[in-house]
Design a protein around this motif. Structure first.
Motif, PDB file in Angstrom:
ATOM      1  N   VAL A 107     -22.610 -21.974 -74.383  1.00 43.12           N
ATOM      2  CA  VAL A 107     -23.017 -20.982 -73.375  1.00 43.12           C
ATOM      3  C   VAL A 107     -24.484 -21.181 -73.006  1.00 43.12           C
ATOM      4  O   VAL A 107     -24.848 -21.140 -71.829  1.00 43.12           O
ATOM      5  CB  VAL A 107     -22.759 -19.544 -73.894  1.00 43.12           C
ATOM      6  CG1 VAL A 107     -23.411 -18.507 -72.998  1.00 43.12           C
ATOM      7  CG2 VAL A 107     -21.269 -19.283 -73.990  1.00 43.12           C
ATOM      8  N   ARG A 108     -25.338 -21.418 -74.015  1.00 35.95           N
ATOM      9  CA  ARG A 108     -26.757 -21.645 -73.735  1.00 35.95           C
ATOM     10  C   ARG A 108     -26.959 -22.919 -72.910  1.00 35.95           C
ATOM     11  O   ARG A 108     -27.728 -22.934 -71.947  1.00 35.95           O
ATOM     12  CB  ARG A 108     -27.551 -21.736 -75.037  1.00 35.95           C
ATOM     13  CG  ARG A 108     -29.052 -21.782 -74.789  1.00 35.95           C
ATOM     14  CD  ARG A 108     -29.824 -21.962 -76.064  1.00 35.95           C
ATOM     15  NE  ARG A 108     -29.687 -23.359 -76.455  1.00 35.95           N
ATOM     16  CZ  ARG A 108     -29.674 -23.796 -77.702  1.00 35.95           C
ATOM     17  NH1 ARG A 108     -29.775 -22.970 -78.700  1.00 35.95           N
ATOM     18  NH2 ARG A 108     -29.559 -25.072 -77.963  1.00 35.95           N
ATOM     19  N   GLY A 109     -26.250 -23.987 -73.265  1.00 34.04           N
ATOM     20  CA  GLY A 109     -26.382 -25.239 -72.517  1.00 34.04           C
ATOM     21  C   GLY A 109     -25.939 -25.091 -71.071  1.00 34.04           C
ATOM     22  O   GLY A 109     -26.597 -25.590 -70.147  1.00 34.04           O
ATOM     23  N   LEU A 110     -24.813 -24.401 -70.864  1.00 35.81           N
ATOM     24  CA  LEU A 110     -24.339 -24.167 -69.500  1.00 35.81           C
ATOM     25  C   LEU A 110     -25.316 -23.276 -68.736  1.00 35.81           C
ATOM     26  O   LEU A 110     -25.600 -23.517 -67.556  1.00 35.81           O
ATOM     27  CB  LEU A 110     -22.950 -23.540 -69.538  1.00 35.81           C
ATOM     28  CG  LEU A 110     -22.241 -23.350 -68.211  1.00 35.81           C
ATOM     29  CD1 LEU A 110     -22.074 -24.688 -67.486  1.00 35.81           C
ATOM     30  CD2 LEU A 110     -20.891 -22.694 -68.426  1.00 35.81           C
ATOM     31  N   GLY A 111     -25.860 -22.266 -69.409  1.00 39.42           N
ATOM     32  CA  GLY A 111     -26.837 -21.392 -68.766  1.00 39.42           C
ATOM     33  C   GLY A 111     -28.091 -22.137 -68.360  1.00 39.42           C
ATOM     34  O   GLY A 111     -28.625 -21.938 -67.261  1.00 39.42           O
ATOM     35  N   ILE A 112     -28.582 -23.016 -69.235  1.00 42.09           N
ATOM     36  CA  ILE A 112     -29.778 -23.814 -68.909  1.00 42.09           C
ATOM     37  C   ILE A 112     -29.494 -24.748 -67.741  1.00 42.09           C
ATOM     38  O   ILE A 112     -30.311 -24.872 -66.819  1.00 42.09           O
ATOM     39  CB  ILE A 112     -30.258 -24.590 -70.152  1.00 42.09           C
ATOM     40  CG1 ILE A 112     -30.855 -23.630 -71.176  1.00 42.09           C
ATOM     41  CG2 ILE A 112     -31.266 -25.672 -69.776  1.00 42.09           C
ATOM     42  CD1 ILE A 112     -31.160 -24.260 -72.524  1.00 42.09           C
ATOM     43  N   THR A 113     -28.332 -25.391 -67.756  1.00 39.18           N
ATOM     44  CA  THR A 113     -27.981 -26.326 -66.678  1.00 39.18           C
ATOM     45  C   THR A 113     -27.881 -25.608 -65.335  1.00 39.18           C
ATOM     46  O   THR A 113     -28.448 -26.064 -64.332  1.00 39.18           O
ATOM     47  CB  THR A 113     -26.650 -27.022 -67.007  1.00 39.18           C
ATOM     48  OG1 THR A 113     -26.787 -27.708 -68.254  1.00 39.18           O
ATOM     49  CG2 THR A 113     -26.259 -28.005 -65.918  1.00 39.18           C
ATOM     50  N   LEU A 114     -27.147 -24.490 -65.306  1.00 40.13           N
ATOM     51  CA  LEU A 114     -26.984 -23.767 -64.037  1.00 40.13           C
ATOM     52  C   LEU A 114     -28.296 -23.145 -63.562  1.00 40.13           C
ATOM     53  O   LEU A 114     -28.589 -23.154 -62.364  1.00 40.13           O
ATOM     54  CB  LEU A 114     -25.907 -22.688 -64.192  1.00 40.13           C
ATOM     55  CG  LEU A 114     -24.472 -23.216 -64.269  1.00 40.13           C
ATOM     56  CD1 LEU A 114     -23.505 -22.088 -64.600  1.00 40.13           C
ATOM     57  CD2 LEU A 114     -24.084 -23.892 -62.974  1.00 40.13           C
ATOM     58  N   THR A 115     -29.096 -22.623 -64.482  1.00 43.87           N
ATOM     59  CA  THR A 115     -30.380 -22.051 -64.086  1.00 43.87           C
ATOM     60  C   THR A 115     -31.308 -23.130 -63.543  1.00 43.87           C
ATOM     61  O   THR A 115     -32.017 -22.907 -62.548  1.00 43.87           O
ATOM     62  CB  THR A 115     -31.034 -21.320 -65.276  1.00 43.87           C
ATOM     63  OG1 THR A 115     -30.144 -20.298 -65.724  1.00 43.87           O
ATOM     64  CG2 THR A 115     -32.359 -20.700 -64.886  1.00 43.87           C
ATOM     65  N   SER A 116     -31.295 -24.301 -64.157  1.00 50.33           N
ATOM     66  CA  SER A 116     -32.113 -25.418 -63.652  1.00 50.33           C
ATOM     67  C   SER A 116     -31.670 -25.823 -62.258  1.00 50.33           C
ATOM     68  O   SER A 116     -32.500 -26.041 -61.364  1.00 50.33           O
ATOM     69  CB  SER A 116     -32.022 -26.610 -64.599  1.00 50.33           C
ATOM     70  OG  SER A 116     -32.502 -26.272 -65.876  1.00 50.33           O
ATOM     71  N   ALA A 117     -30.353 -25.929 -62.057  1.00 48.81           N
ATOM     72  CA  ALA A 117     -29.841 -26.260 -60.722  1.00 48.81           C
ATOM     73  C   ALA A 117     -30.217 -25.170 -59.727  1.00 48.81           C
ATOM     74  O   ALA A 117     -30.554 -25.461 -58.566  1.00 48.81           O
ATOM     75  CB  ALA A 117     -28.327 -26.442 -60.761  1.00 48.81           C
ATOM     76  N   GLY A 118     -30.181 -23.921 -60.161  1.00 47.42           N
ATOM     77  CA  GLY A 118     -30.570 -22.815 -59.281  1.00 47.42           C
ATOM     78  C   GLY A 118     -32.035 -22.861 -58.903  1.00 47.42           C
ATOM     79  O   GLY A 118     -32.405 -22.582 -57.764  1.00 47.42           O
ATOM     80  N   LEU A 119     -32.892 -23.241 -59.856  1.00 46.54           N
ATOM     81  CA  LEU A 119     -34.324 -23.341 -59.553  1.00 46.54           C
ATOM     82  C   LEU A 119     -34.610 -24.493 -58.589  1.00 46.54           C
ATOM     83  O   LEU A 119     -35.430 -24.348 -57.674  1.00 46.54           O
ATOM     84  CB  LEU A 119     -35.124 -23.498 -60.842  1.00 46.54           C
ATOM     85  CG  LEU A 119     -35.181 -22.254 -61.730  1.00 46.54           C
ATOM     86  CD1 LEU A 119     -35.879 -22.567 -63.054  1.00 46.54           C
ATOM     87  CD2 LEU A 119     -35.877 -21.108 -61.007  1.00 46.54           C
ATOM     88  N   VAL A 120     -33.919 -25.601 -58.791  1.00 49.03           N
ATOM     89  CA  VAL A 120     -34.073 -26.719 -57.851  1.00 49.03           C
ATOM     90  C   VAL A 120     -33.573 -26.297 -56.474  1.00 49.03           C
ATOM     91  O   VAL A 120     -34.208 -26.587 -55.447  1.00 49.03           O
ATOM     92  CB  VAL A 120     -33.328 -27.975 -58.367  1.00 49.03           C
ATOM     93  CG1 VAL A 120     -33.251 -29.057 -57.305  1.00 49.03           C
ATOM     94  CG2 VAL A 120     -34.005 -28.508 -59.622  1.00 49.03           C
ATOM     95  N   GLY A 121     -32.452 -25.600 -56.440  1.00 43.83           N
ATOM     96  CA  GLY A 121     -31.931 -25.105 -55.167  1.00 43.83           C
ATOM     97  C   GLY A 121     -32.892 -24.133 -54.492  1.00 43.83           C
ATOM     98  O   GLY A 121     -33.050 -24.153 -53.272  1.00 43.83           O
ATOM     99  N   LEU A 122     -33.529 -23.287 -55.288  1.00 45.83           N
ATOM    100  CA  LEU A 122     -34.511 -22.351 -54.739  1.00 45.83           C
ATOM    101  C   LEU A 122     -35.669 -23.092 -54.099  1.00 45.83           C
ATOM    102  O   LEU A 122     -36.123 -22.736 -52.999  1.00 45.83           O
ATOM    103  CB  LEU A 122     -35.010 -21.410 -55.847  1.00 45.83           C
ATOM    104  CG  LEU A 122     -35.956 -20.305 -55.431  1.00 45.83           C
ATOM    105  CD1 LEU A 122     -35.248 -19.328 -54.486  1.00 45.83           C
ATOM    106  CD2 LEU A 122     -36.477 -19.570 -56.653  1.00 45.83           C
ATOM    107  N   LEU A 123     -36.134 -24.135 -54.778  1.00 41.92           N
ATOM    108  CA  LEU A 123     -37.209 -24.942 -54.181  1.00 41.92           C
ATOM    109  C   LEU A 123     -36.751 -25.638 -52.901  1.00 41.92           C
ATOM    110  O   LEU A 123     -37.494 -25.690 -51.919  1.00 41.92           O
ATOM    111  CB  LEU A 123     -37.715 -25.974 -55.192  1.00 41.92           C
ATOM    112  CG  LEU A 123     -38.452 -25.416 -56.414  1.00 41.92           C
ATOM    113  CD1 LEU A 123     -38.781 -26.534 -57.378  1.00 41.92           C
ATOM    114  CD2 LEU A 123     -39.708 -24.682 -55.977  1.00 41.92           C
ATOM    115  N   LEU A 124     -35.502 -26.138 -52.901  1.00 46.73           N
ATOM    116  CA  LEU A 124     -34.978 -26.790 -51.686  1.00 46.73           C
ATOM    117  C   LEU A 124     -34.800 -25.790 -50.541  1.00 46.73           C
ATOM    118  O   LEU A 124     -34.918 -26.161 -49.379  1.00 46.73           O
ATOM    119  CB  LEU A 124     -33.640 -27.454 -51.991  1.00 46.73           C
ATOM    120  CG  LEU A 124     -33.674 -28.754 -52.789  1.00 46.73           C
ATOM    121  CD1 LEU A 124     -32.262 -29.230 -53.070  1.00 46.73           C
ATOM    122  CD2 LEU A 124     -34.450 -29.822 -52.026  1.00 46.73           C
TER     123      LEU A 124
END
Length: 132
Positions: A107-124
């Motif tokens: 759960v932590r690994g999936l949360g980190i992965t999705l949050t990282s993708a979300g932050l990159v998406g926010l920057l984009l």
């Protein structure tokens, strides 16, 4: 027709909403699970072969404790006389062979992965405002 920068911003919006919308709650769930799980201290357990199955014995909090090994544990530790394990600080009769629960780690690994993708998406998503 949308230009490439506008498309990049729209894709970033989608990644930000999905990634942060799912990733942050998963991280909160993992944190709550970690706190609820408590602290586990490393210990050495002695493995005793019995006709009815293998027993794990350990000494902590001034007492001896034991429990039968589960099927996969017995198969993994077959032929060993001792094994490294982890004992719960608040409940020393609880013992496991992993430092952290595998489900919480996933759960932590999936949360980190999705949050990282979300932050990159926010920057984009800011690309049209910055580059446009």
């Amino acid at each position: 027709m949308m230009d490439a920068i506008a498309v990049l911003g729209s894709v970033g919006d989608v990644f930000a909403w999905i990634g942060l919308g799912i990733g942050l709650p998963l991280l909160v769930i993992a944190l709550i699970g970690r706190v609820a799980d408590g602290h586990w201290r490393g210990a050495e357990v002695t493995l005793i072969e019995r006709p009815e199955g293998t027993l794990a014995r350990w000494y902590t909090a001034g007492q001896f404790w034991e429990r039968p090994l589960r099927g996969w544990e017995a198969a993994h530790w077959s032929g060993h006389e001792s094994a490294p394990a982890y004992v719960n600080d608040h409940n020393p009769q609880r013992m496991r062979f992993d430092a952290h629960q595998p489900a919480l780690r996933a759960v932590r690994g999936l949360g980190i992965t999705l949050t990282s993708a979300g932050l990159v998406g926010l920057l984009l998503s800011f690309a049209p405002a910055v580059l446009g």
